[in-house]
Each structure stands twice: as C-alpha cells, then as structure tokens.
Scaffold this motif. Structure first.
Motif, short mmCIF file in Angstrom:
data_model
loop_
_atom_site.label_atom_id
_atom_site.label_comp_id
_atom_site.label_asym_id
_atom_site.label_seq_id
_atom_site.Cartn_x
_atom_site.Cartn_y
_atom_site.Cartn_z
N ARG A 106 -1.83 3.95 3.23
CA ARG A 106 -1.60 2.52 3.51
C ARG A 106 -2.05 2.17 4.93
O ARG A 106 -2.66 1.12 5.15
N VAL A 107 -1.74 3.05 5.87
CA VAL A 107 -2.14 2.80 7.25
C VAL A 107 -3.67 2.83 7.38
O VAL A 107 -4.26 2.03 8.11
N ILE A 108 -4.32 3.74 6.66
CA ILE A 108 -5.78 3.78 6.65
C ILE A 108 -6.33 2.46 6.13
O ILE A 108 -7.27 1.88 6.70
N ALA A 109 -5.75 1.95 5.04
CA ALA A 109 -6.21 0.69 4.46
C ALA A 109 -5.97 -0.47 5.43
O ALA A 109 -6.83 -1.36 5.58
N ASP A 110 -4.82 -0.49 6.09
CA ASP A 110 -4.52 -1.55 7.05
C ASP A 110 -5.49 -1.49 8.24
O ASP A 110 -5.93 -2.54 8.74
N THR A 111 -5.80 -0.28 8.69
CA THR A 111 -6.73 -0.13 9.81
C THR A 111 -8.13 -0.54 9.40
O THR A 111 -8.85 -1.19 10.17
N ARG A 112 -8.51 -0.21 8.17
CA ARG A 112 -9.81 -0.65 7.66
C ARG A 112 -9.89 -2.17 7.63
O ARG A 112 -10.91 -2.77 8.02
N ALA A 113 -8.81 -2.83 7.20
CA ALA A 113 -8.79 -4.30 7.16
C ALA A 113 -8.89 -4.88 8.57
O ALA A 113 -9.59 -5.88 8.79
N LEU A 114 -8.22 -4.25 9.54
CA LEU A 114 -8.29 -4.70 10.93
C LEU A 114 -9.71 -4.59 11.45
O LEU A 114 -10.23 -5.52 12.10
N PHE A 115 -10.36 -3.46 11.18
CA PHE A 115 -11.74 -3.25 11.63
C PHE A 115 -12.69 -4.26 10.96
O PHE A 115 -13.57 -4.81 11.62
N ASP A 116 -12.50 -4.47 9.67
CA ASP A 116 -13.38 -5.40 8.94
C ASP A 116 -13.20 -6.83 9.43
O ASP A 116 -14.16 -7.60 9.52
N ASN A 117 -11.95 -7.20 9.74
CA ASN A 117 -11.67 -8.55 10.23
C ASN A 117 -12.21 -8.76 11.64
O ASN A 117 -12.58 -9.87 12.03
N ASP A 118 -12.22 -7.66 12.42
CA ASP A 118 -12.77 -7.66 13.78
C ASP A 118 -12.11 -8.71 14.68
O ASP A 118 -12.76 -9.36 15.49
N ARG A 119 -10.79 -8.86 14.52
CA ARG A 119 -10.03 -9.79 15.35
C ARG A 119 -8.77 -9.10 15.87
O ARG A 119 -8.11 -8.36 15.13
N THR A 120 -8.44 -9.36 17.11
CA THR A 120 -7.25 -8.77 17.72
C THR A 120 -6.02 -9.57 17.34
O THR A 120 -5.99 -10.79 17.55
N PRO A 121 -5.00 -8.95 16.78
CA PRO A 121 -3.77 -9.66 16.40
C PRO A 121 -3.08 -10.27 17.62
O PRO A 121 -3.27 -9.80 18.74
N PRO A 122 -2.28 -11.31 17.41
CA PRO A 122 -1.55 -11.92 18.52
C PRO A 122 -0.49 -10.97 19.09
O PRO A 122 -0.06 -10.04 18.42
N ALA A 123 -0.08 -11.26 20.32
CA ALA A 123 0.89 -10.42 20.99
C ALA A 123 2.31 -10.73 20.53
O ALA A 123 2.66 -11.90 20.34
#
Length: 212
Positions: free
Chosen positions: A155-172
């Motif tokens: 699940r963490v791999i999938a979430d990290t893949r989604a973060l990389f694909d989105n290429d946006r930094t989440p809010p603080a």
C-alpha cells in the motif's frame, strides 16, 4: 515496468509513511538538510557499507548490496544481507541499520520489507524475516514479513507511486512530535504553511457563503 516509469527509491517508502510532505520535499523537490539525527544515521550506514563481504560460521554477509524490483518499480541499496549457508536452502535475511531506538510507527519495517520483496524477486527465494539494528540499543529487532506487513508495504508503494505520478508536494500539517525533530523543518515551515492553508480554507468558505 515501462522504461519511462520513475523508479521509487527504497528510502522513499520510509519517508512516505512517516510524512508524505517530507517524502515529496526530498524526492520530488530534491531538498535535503542534515541535523544531528540524520548525521548519526549517515555515519551508522557508512560503517555498515564499508565492511564489504565476509564469511563467518557458515554465514556469508554482504554489505551495500544493490537492489531492484521490476515488478514494483523499486530501486536502492541494502545495508546488509546475510546468507545463512548452514541451512538448506540458504536462508536470506536483510538487515537495516538505524540510529536511535525502535519507533512507534512502522516506517522502518516497511522499508525493510520492501528490501525483502526486491530480494525475493531477484533471487527467486522466500524470505520470512529480517532485522533492524538500532544504534541506541545496539541490538537487533527481528521483523517478521507476515501478510499484514507485506500488505502495508505494498500500500505504501502504491501511495508513493501516486505521489510521484502526481508530482505535487502535499500541504503542510504541523505535528510537534513529528515535525520538531525533522531536518527539513526550515524548508517545510509546517507552522507557517499550515496557517496559510487554514486561512485559504476560511476565505473559500466565506466566498461560498456569499454565493448561497
């Protein structure tokens, strides 16, 4: 795995589970800062990486072994892999060195399990357990790669893949226990950025109320 798919560093999984914003700052924005905690961790890893290979009492120990998984899109280097040749078939155990003490979250365990998944694919073996060696306790913590940890890791791999694909930094999102010891607190500015985010939400609600 397609050639244009961005490979996920194994370290990114630990960062992702600890804090998605930290993961993005390091791996998307290429930001890094060192503090006492990261320096201690770096020195501990360098000591492990410099040992090379050795054999003792039927155990072949390999340091700084490159890892990859085509199926999962992972890449990285493990601190130590033990090959227990006294058992048949040979038992394989990844060992990860960490500063400090065992943590309340499972970020270290996820990173170690991901190493095991890479080794299973590379060597065509089944790996039941590994270990985390913590600098403060000077002891190994045995980690069982059971179904629960494997599912969490995927699940963490999938979430990290989604973060990389989105290429946006989440809010603080400021959390004192987590943020105050983070080496990236100055780059992240969670208290300031979190307030700005709250102000933006308040303004959006005010504008929405005018339209109703």
């Amino acid at each position: 795995m397609e050639d244009d798919v961005r490979l996920i560093p194994l370290s990114a999984l630990q960062h992702m589970l600890f804090c998605p914003r930290q993961c993005a700052l390091i791996h998307l924005e290429q930001q890094w800062a060192e503090n006492r905690y990261t320096a201690e961790g770096r020195i501990l890893h360098e000591r492990a990486d410099n040992l090379g290979h050795e054999r003792r009492r039927g155990i072949h120990t390999a340091m700084a072994l490159p890892l990859a998984s085509e199926a999962l899109g992972l890449t990285g280097v493990t601190d130590v892999v033990e090959f227990d040749e006294s058992q048949q078939p040979t038992v394989v155990r990844p060992i990860e060195y960490k500063r400090g003490r065992p943590k309340s979250h499972r970020a270290d365990e996820v990173q170690l399990c991901a190493q095991a998944l890479c080794l299973e694919e590379m060597l065509d073996v089944s790996i039941k357990q590994g270990a985390l060696f913590y600098g403060k306790t000077r002891r190994r913590k045995i980690v069982l790669f059971d179904d629960e940890l494997r599912a969490l890791t995927r699940r963490v791999i999938a979430d990290t893949r989604a973060l990389f694909d989105n290429d946006r930094t989440p809010p603080a999102i400021y959390e004192a226990k987590r943020c105050d010891h983070c080496s990236l607190i100055d780059a992240c500015q969670p208290q300031v950025m979190g307030k700005q985010r709250s102000a933006s939400r308040w303004l959006a609600r005010q504008l929405q109320s005018l339209d109703e």
